[in-house]
Design a protein around this motif. Structure first.
Motif, PDB file in Angstrom:
ATOM      1  N   ARG A 290       0.233   1.237   4.131  1.00  0.00           N
ATOM      2  CA  ARG A 290       0.980   2.013   5.117  1.00  0.00           C
ATOM      3  C   ARG A 290       2.426   2.224   4.698  1.00  0.00           C
ATOM      4  NH1 ARG A 290      -0.232  -0.695  10.622  1.00  0.00           N
ATOM      5  NH2 ARG A 290      -0.297  -2.381   9.126  1.00  0.00           N
ATOM      6  N   SER A 291       3.027   1.167   4.164  1.00  0.00           N
ATOM      7  CA  SER A 291       4.422   1.281   3.732  1.00  0.00           C
ATOM      8  C   SER A 291       4.553   2.308   2.616  1.00  0.00           C
ATOM      9  CB  SER A 291       4.936  -0.066   3.268  1.00  0.00           C
ATOM     10  OG  SER A 291       4.934  -0.962   4.337  1.00  0.00           O
ATOM     11  N   PHE A 292       3.606   2.296   1.668  1.00  0.00           N
ATOM     12  CA  PHE A 292       3.660   3.280   0.585  1.00  0.00           C
ATOM     13  C   PHE A 292       3.513   4.698   1.124  1.00  0.00           C
ATOM     14  CE2 PHE A 292       2.821  -0.196  -2.563  1.00  0.00           C
ATOM     15  CZ  PHE A 292       3.973   0.039  -3.306  1.00  0.00           C
ATOM     16  N   SER A 293       2.647   4.847   2.149  1.00  0.00           N
ATOM     17  CA  SER A 293       2.485   6.172   2.761  1.00  0.00           C
ATOM     18  C   SER A 293       3.818   6.651   3.331  1.00  0.00           C
ATOM     19  CB  SER A 293       1.449   6.130   3.881  1.00  0.00           C
ATOM     20  OG  SER A 293       0.288   5.500   3.427  1.00  0.00           O
ATOM     21  N   TRP A 294       4.508   5.741   3.989  1.00  0.00           N
ATOM     22  CA  TRP A 294       5.802   6.127   4.564  1.00  0.00           C
ATOM     23  C   TRP A 294       6.814   6.445   3.463  1.00  0.00           C
ATOM     24  CZ3 TRP A 294       6.328   8.103   8.969  1.00  0.00           C
ATOM     25  CH2 TRP A 294       5.540   7.688  10.049  1.00  0.00           C
ATOM     26  N   MET A 295       6.716   5.760   2.307  1.00  0.00           N
ATOM     27  CA  MET A 295       7.613   6.071   1.200  1.00  0.00           C
ATOM     28  C   MET A 295       7.382   7.489   0.729  1.00  0.00           C
ATOM     29  SD  MET A 295       7.343   2.413  -0.719  1.00  0.00           S
ATOM     30  CE  MET A 295       8.663   2.475  -1.908  1.00  0.00           C
ATOM     31  N   ILE A 296       6.108   7.892   0.676  1.00  0.00           N
ATOM     32  CA  ILE A 296       5.785   9.252   0.244  1.00  0.00           C
ATOM     33  C   ILE A 296       6.323  10.267   1.246  1.00  0.00           C
ATOM     34  CG2 ILE A 296       3.871  10.859  -0.123  1.00  0.00           C
ATOM     35  CD1 ILE A 296       2.273   8.410  -1.135  1.00  0.00           C
ATOM     36  N   ILE A 297       6.234   9.924   2.513  1.00  0.00           N
ATOM     37  CA  ILE A 297       6.678  10.868   3.544  1.00  0.00           C
ATOM     38  C   ILE A 297       8.203  10.930   3.624  1.00  0.00           C
ATOM     39  CG2 ILE A 297       6.686  11.337   6.041  1.00  0.00           C
ATOM     40  CD1 ILE A 297       3.888   9.994   6.113  1.00  0.00           C
ATOM     41  N   LEU A 298       8.838   9.761   3.572  1.00  0.00           N
ATOM     42  CA  LEU A 298      10.273   9.706   3.868  1.00  0.00           C
ATOM     43  C   LEU A 298      11.170   9.807   2.635  1.00  0.00           C
ATOM     44  CD1 LEU A 298      10.200   6.813   6.498  1.00  0.00           C
ATOM     45  CD2 LEU A 298      10.259   9.267   6.947  1.00  0.00           C
ATOM     46  N   GLY A 299      10.614   9.746   1.426  1.00  0.00           N
ATOM     47  CA  GLY A 299      11.399   9.723   0.188  1.00  0.00           C
ATOM     48  C   GLY A 299      12.306  10.945   0.028  1.00  0.00           C
ATOM     49  N   LYS A 300      13.208  10.821  -0.950  1.00  0.00           N
ATOM     50  CA  LYS A 300      14.181  11.892  -1.161  1.00  0.00           C
ATOM     51  C   LYS A 300      13.485  13.217  -1.466  1.00  0.00           C
ATOM     52  CE  LYS A 300      18.867  11.728  -2.114  1.00  0.00           C
ATOM     53  NZ  LYS A 300      19.910  10.756  -2.293  1.00  0.00           N
TER      54      LYS A 300
ATOM     55  N   HIS B   1       5.261   1.875  13.743  1.00  0.00           N
ATOM     56  CA  HIS B   1       3.904   2.259  13.379  1.00  0.00           C
ATOM     57  C   HIS B   1       2.993   1.030  13.312  1.00  0.00           C
ATOM     58  CE1 HIS B   1       1.039   4.086  10.186  1.00  0.00           C
ATOM     59  NE2 HIS B   1       0.591   4.295  11.395  1.00  0.00           N
ATOM     60  N   LEU B   2       3.548  -0.034  12.752  1.00  0.00           N
ATOM     61  CA  LEU B   2       2.772  -1.261  12.573  1.00  0.00           C
ATOM     62  C   LEU B   2       2.405  -1.926  13.901  1.00  0.00           C
ATOM     63  CD1 LEU B   2       1.740  -3.355  10.473  1.00  0.00           C
ATOM     64  CD2 LEU B   2       3.994  -4.406  10.539  1.00  0.00           C
ATOM     65  N   PHE B   3       3.374  -1.950  14.824  1.00  0.00           N
ATOM     66  CA  PHE B   3       3.179  -2.784  16.023  1.00  0.00           C
ATOM     67  C   PHE B   3       2.820  -2.022  17.299  1.00  0.00           C
ATOM     68  CE2 PHE B   3       5.901  -5.682  13.456  1.00  0.00           C
ATOM     69  CZ  PHE B   3       4.923  -6.640  13.259  1.00  0.00           C
ATOM     70  N   LEU B   4       2.839  -0.692  17.216  1.00  0.00           N
ATOM     71  CA  LEU B   4       2.495   0.116  18.383  1.00  0.00           C
ATOM     72  C   LEU B   4       1.163  -0.293  19.027  1.00  0.00           C
ATOM     73  CD1 LEU B   4       4.041   2.328  19.788  1.00  0.00           C
ATOM     74  CD2 LEU B   4       2.752   4.019  18.498  1.00  0.00           C
ATOM     75  N   PRO B   5       0.104  -0.510  18.228  1.00  0.00           N
ATOM     76  CA  PRO B   5      -1.188  -0.864  18.841  1.00  0.00           C
ATOM     77  C   PRO B   5      -1.102  -2.097  19.741  1.00  0.00           C
ATOM     78  CG  PRO B   5      -1.483  -0.402  16.526  1.00  0.00           C
ATOM     79  CD  PRO B   5      -0.004  -0.385  16.768  1.00  0.00           C
ATOM     80  N   LEU B   6      -0.303  -3.082  19.331  1.00  0.00           N
ATOM     81  CA  LEU B   6      -0.215  -4.311  20.132  1.00  0.00           C
ATOM     82  C   LEU B   6       0.362  -4.013  21.508  1.00  0.00           C
ATOM     83  CD1 LEU B   6       1.120  -6.813  17.445  1.00  0.00           C
ATOM     84  CD2 LEU B   6      -1.222  -6.467  18.225  1.00  0.00           C
TER      85      LEU B   6
ATOM     86  N   GLY C 288      -9.789   3.031  20.227  1.00  0.00           N
ATOM     87  CA  GLY C 288     -10.125   2.874  18.811  1.00  0.00           C
ATOM     88  C   GLY C 288      -9.063   3.511  17.923  1.00  0.00           C
ATOM     89  N   LEU C 289      -8.666   4.743  18.281  1.00  0.00           N
ATOM     90  CA  LEU C 289      -7.643   5.448  17.505  1.00  0.00           C
ATOM     91  C   LEU C 289      -6.308   4.710  17.557  1.00  0.00           C
ATOM     92  CD1 LEU C 289      -8.275   9.209  18.310  1.00  0.00           C
ATOM     93  CD2 LEU C 289      -8.490   8.053  16.106  1.00  0.00           C
ATOM     94  N   ALA C 290      -5.987   4.195  18.746  1.00  0.00           N
ATOM     95  CA  ALA C 290      -4.704   3.510  18.906  1.00  0.00           C
ATOM     96  C   ALA C 290      -4.652   2.248  18.057  1.00  0.00           C
ATOM     97  CB  ALA C 290      -4.478   3.168  20.382  1.00  0.00           C
ATOM     98  N   VAL C 291      -5.781   1.581  17.925  1.00  0.00           N
ATOM     99  CA  VAL C 291      -5.827   0.313  17.202  1.00  0.00           C
ATOM    100  C   VAL C 291      -5.960   0.528  15.692  1.00  0.00           C
ATOM    101  CG1 VAL C 291      -7.116  -1.844  16.970  1.00  0.00           C
ATOM    102  CG2 VAL C 291      -6.770  -0.852  19.201  1.00  0.00           C
ATOM    103  N   PHE C 292      -6.333   1.744  15.322  1.00  0.00           N
ATOM    104  CA  PHE C 292      -6.653   2.028  13.918  1.00  0.00           C
ATOM    105  C   PHE C 292      -5.601   1.558  12.919  1.00  0.00           C
ATOM    106  CE2 PHE C 292      -7.578   4.732  10.215  1.00  0.00           C
ATOM    107  CZ  PHE C 292      -8.896   4.370  10.055  1.00  0.00           C
ATOM    108  N   PRO C 293      -4.290   1.761  13.180  1.00  0.00           N
ATOM    109  CA  PRO C 293      -3.280   1.308  12.218  1.00  0.00           C
ATOM    110  C   PRO C 293      -3.394  -0.169  11.864  1.00  0.00           C
ATOM    111  CG  PRO C 293      -2.264   2.671  13.882  1.00  0.00           C
ATOM    112  CD  PRO C 293      -3.684   2.478  14.299  1.00  0.00           C
ATOM    113  N   LEU C 294      -3.888  -0.965  12.799  1.00  0.00           N
ATOM    114  CA  LEU C 294      -4.019  -2.402  12.541  1.00  0.00           C
ATOM    115  C   LEU C 294      -5.048  -2.686  11.452  1.00  0.00           C
ATOM    116  CD1 LEU C 294      -3.975  -4.142  16.035  1.00  0.00           C
ATOM    117  CD2 LEU C 294      -2.233  -4.236  14.264  1.00  0.00           C
ATOM    118  N   LEU C 295      -5.946  -1.722  11.244  1.00  0.00           N
ATOM    119  CA  LEU C 295      -7.057  -1.973  10.320  1.00  0.00           C
ATOM    120  C   LEU C 295      -6.704  -1.611   8.885  1.00  0.00           C
ATOM    121  CD1 LEU C 295      -9.902  -0.560  12.576  1.00  0.00           C
ATOM    122  CD2 LEU C 295      -9.101  -2.916  12.387  1.00  0.00           C
ATOM    123  N   THR C 296      -5.521  -0.983   8.662  1.00  0.00           N
ATOM    124  CA  THR C 296      -5.136  -0.658   7.288  1.00  0.00           C
ATOM    125  C   THR C 296      -4.065  -1.648   6.830  1.00  0.00           C
ATOM    126  OG1 THR C 296      -3.639   0.948   8.250  1.00  0.00           O
ATOM    127  CG2 THR C 296      -5.657   1.795   7.290  1.00  0.00           C
ATOM    128  N   SER C 297      -4.014  -1.845   5.525  1.00  0.00           N
ATOM    129  CA  SER C 297      -3.084  -2.851   4.988  1.00  0.00           C
ATOM    130  C   SER C 297      -1.641  -2.396   5.145  1.00  0.00           C
ATOM    131  CB  SER C 297      -3.409  -3.091   3.519  1.00  0.00           C
ATOM    132  OG  SER C 297      -2.273  -2.911   2.737  1.00  0.00           O
TER     133      SER C 297
END
Lengths: 358, 273
Positions: free
Chosen positions: B108-118, B151-156, B95-104
């Motif tokens: 997710r991309s915006f989350s990564w922008m917050i994490i990886l931004g300057k 991050h997006l495709f790991l569950p597959l 369930g945890l492994a598949v969880f990323p598939l359930l979010t848009s």
């Protein structure tokens, strides 16, 4: 000295103690079976010897060396699994050759030994096939060939025939015994099928709850079970608890409250102070009670009067459950005129058929 | 009788696919091969002579390949661990492994922008720990794209691998070991080959997914172009549907080539798979 010794070995899964202070010795060249109901620790013992699991205490000596810490791949034992565990992506040839390739045996030698071993298990010509294309019996023979081709110091079988049908089981066990004797490989064999164990083994160890109840030649166990568990396991379904015993020159006499039983002295009676008698349902003689109702108790030694409670037709014989003053007895008898429920009968216990058990 | 009912039941799905997928696809492909009423390959030739397009194509393939390899490396141990578990714990972890598939993908991309931004979480943390002296550029680089895609495709990949690993009995490893193989050899010669079918399915899903992904590379890749973004620009910004169709056809062709190549590799590694 024994080739293999387990000394005071203990094994526990989580808090489940499977073996405690377990001892076992196997002599060179013999085939020893571990026999018992599921959960008795027989497979655990085998896996311990193979190295698939670690003992929490005790010692495992093989050929004079302590093997407790030797990893699986350095033990040089052949293991035949219940589900065969053939490598599904490898051909039959490669399955059998696997162990030789690990030993860096030269290519020509591998070819020769694999071919020869497939001949031994009568599977010549199957080299290029894959496990999925073989029948159960054929797969089992590949598994045996794969374990044998490395010329193991010890051969271990974990219920190898339990997935085969009845006819094939008989053929295969004869084969296993033949190959084992031909190659003289010391073998430990686990099964829950007593006929299988008795027919192929030099010695049988009967296990119950992680303890060896009896370790003897099959014949000895069959004739003289030492404990009630072993007796029950091999079909002595009738027991008589006595209170007292007397020893005479040729026989022993046992007393219950009112009855008296004579037992002939034999190999099984010498060493024990037991007060419990056991007899197989086949060995009790059943006769019509002539004295009418009641019958005087103790009128003859080694007899009991009773009443037929259940009568079952088994095909070759009839099976009766007979109520007596000493409890219910099970009797098997071939007869033209069967007794029916409610009949008064006399049970006769031949003194040479009664055995002593702890 | 039975067969005709089966065909009848297939009909709605079949018609849907034919009219909304096969026919448009044929139109797209045929439109790229016709110029001024004549059959012509010129459109493609022009593309493959274009240095800029070739660069984008290779960039895309590189990102997809790295994403696939990363997914394999991360998934393998995780999937192996999960496949050996018993029911309850296994269900939770899958369930945890598949969880990323359930979010848009956008969230997710915006989350990564917050994490990886300057001035993002990662840079702030590393600066505070004095591991770096000035913010590093991760966002809007191929690295950011790859992180997002993994991050997006790991569950597959995890799910595909668990599927095959569940069927590999411990007995096989023990059998190999009892025949003299070390743990590592047992893994290399028995477990790994038996995982190939799952590995191939997972790799195709991840590779093709990365190849065609739009949102994640568009948001995290910045100026770094990938082929899907390039296609979008041609169609929507430049309104050049001819070019867009050619790009789409090239993407489809690559997909088929990749699938064929993977299957070939699988057959070589595991003949019975």
């Amino acid at each position: 000295m024994s080739l293999l010794s387990l000394n005071n070995v203990s094994v526990a899964y989580d808090k489940n103690v499977i073996l405690k202070d377990f001892n076992l010795n196997v002599e060179k060249g013999e085939l020893l079976s571990l026999l018992g109901p599921s959960g008795c620790g027989k497979t655990t013992t085998l896996r311990l010897i193979a190295g698939f699991l670690q003992a929490s205490g005790g010692q495992f000596i093989f050929d004079g060396k302590d093997y407790s810490q030797v990893p699986i791949n350095k033990r040089h034992f052949g293991f035949v699994f219940q589900n065969y565990a053939l490598f599904p992506h490898l051909s039959i040839f490669e399955n059998v050759a696997f162990g030789l390739r690990q030993r860096k045996v030269d290519r020509k030698e591998i070819e020769k030994r694999v071919k020869h071993m497939l001949e031994v298990v009568s599977l010549s010509g199957f080299e290029k096939r894959f496990p999925a294309e073989l029948s159960g019996g054929q797969r089992q023979r590949v598994a045996i060939a794969r374990a044998l081709v490395i010329k193991p110091d010890l051969l271990l079988f974990d219920e190898p025939l339990s997935n085969l049908d009845a006819n094939l089981r008989v053929t295969m066990r004869v084969e296993i015994r033949r190959i084992q004797q031909e190659l003289g490989i010391t073998t430990v064999y686990v099964s829950h099928d007593q006929e299988e164990c008795f027919s192929i083994s030099d010695k049988v160890a009967i296990l119950n709850k992680g303890v060896i109840e009896q370790l003897d030649q099959p014949k000895t166990i069959y004739k003289y079970p030492k404990t009630e568990f072993v007796a029950r396991f091999i079909g002595f379904n009738n027991f008589i608890q006595c209170r007292q015993r007397e020893e005479h020159e040729t026989h022993l006499t046992f007393f219950t409250e009112q009855e008296k039983f004579e037992v002939q002295k034999n190999a099984g009676t010498t060493s024990t102070r037991a007060l419990k008698l056991a007899i197989r349902p086949d060995n009790i003689v059943i006769e019509k009670c002539r004295t009418g109702s009641g019958g005087t108790p103790g009128h003859r030694d080694n007899t009991l009067t009773g009443q037929v409670k259940i009568s079952t037709f088994l095909g070759r014989s009839y099976q009766y459950e007979v109520d007596t003053s000493l409890g219910t007895f099970q009797v098997n008898r071939e007869m033209e005129m069967p007794f029916s429920t409610g009949d008064r009968v006399i049970l006769i216990f031949p003194k040479e058929k009664l055995v002593l058990v702890d | 009788m039975k067969k005709s009912i089966a065909y009848l039941l297939m009909l709605p799905g079949l018609l849907f696919l034919v009219f909304f997928m096969v026919v448009p696809l044929l139109f797209t492909v045929s439109s790229t091969l016709v110029q001024q009423g004549h059959f012509s390959f010129d459109g493609y030739l022009a593309f493959f002579k274009d240095q800029y397009f070739i660069e984008i194509l290779f960039n895309t393939l590189k990102v997809s390949l790295i994403t696939t390899l990363m997914c394999i490396f991360i998934s393998f141990p995780a999937a192996y661990y999960i496949s050996k578990l018993r029911t309850r714990k296994k269900t939770i972890l899958i369930g945890l492994a598949v969880f990323p598939l359930l979010t848009s993908a956008i969230v997710r991309s915006f989350s990564w922008m917050i994490i990886l931004g300057k001035k993002g979480i990662l840079n702030t943390l590393l600066l505070h720990l004095h591991i770096i002296n000035e913010p590093i550029n991760i966002l809007y680089t191929p690295t950011a794209m790859i992180i997002g895609l993994v991050h997006l495709f790991l569950p597959l990949m995890i799910i595909s691998l668990i599927g095959v690993m569940e069927n590999i009995s411990d007995d096989l490893v023990q059998a190999a070991e009892s025949l003299g193989a070390s743990r590592f050899t047992a893994f290399r010669k028995i477990v790994f080959p038996l995982c190939i079918p799952g590995l191939v399915v997972g790799s195709i899903l991840v590779f093709v997914g990365s190849l065609t992904a739009y949102t994640t590379p568009a948001l995290l890749g910045g100026k770094q172009q990938v082929i899907s973004v390039f296609l979008y620009q041609n169609a929507m910004t430049l309104n050049d549907w001819y070019a867009a169709s050619i790009i789409a056809t090239i993407m489809i062709a690559i997909t088929f080539i990749v699938i064929g190549f993977m299957n070939l590799a699988a057959r070589k590694l595991n003949p019975k798979g």
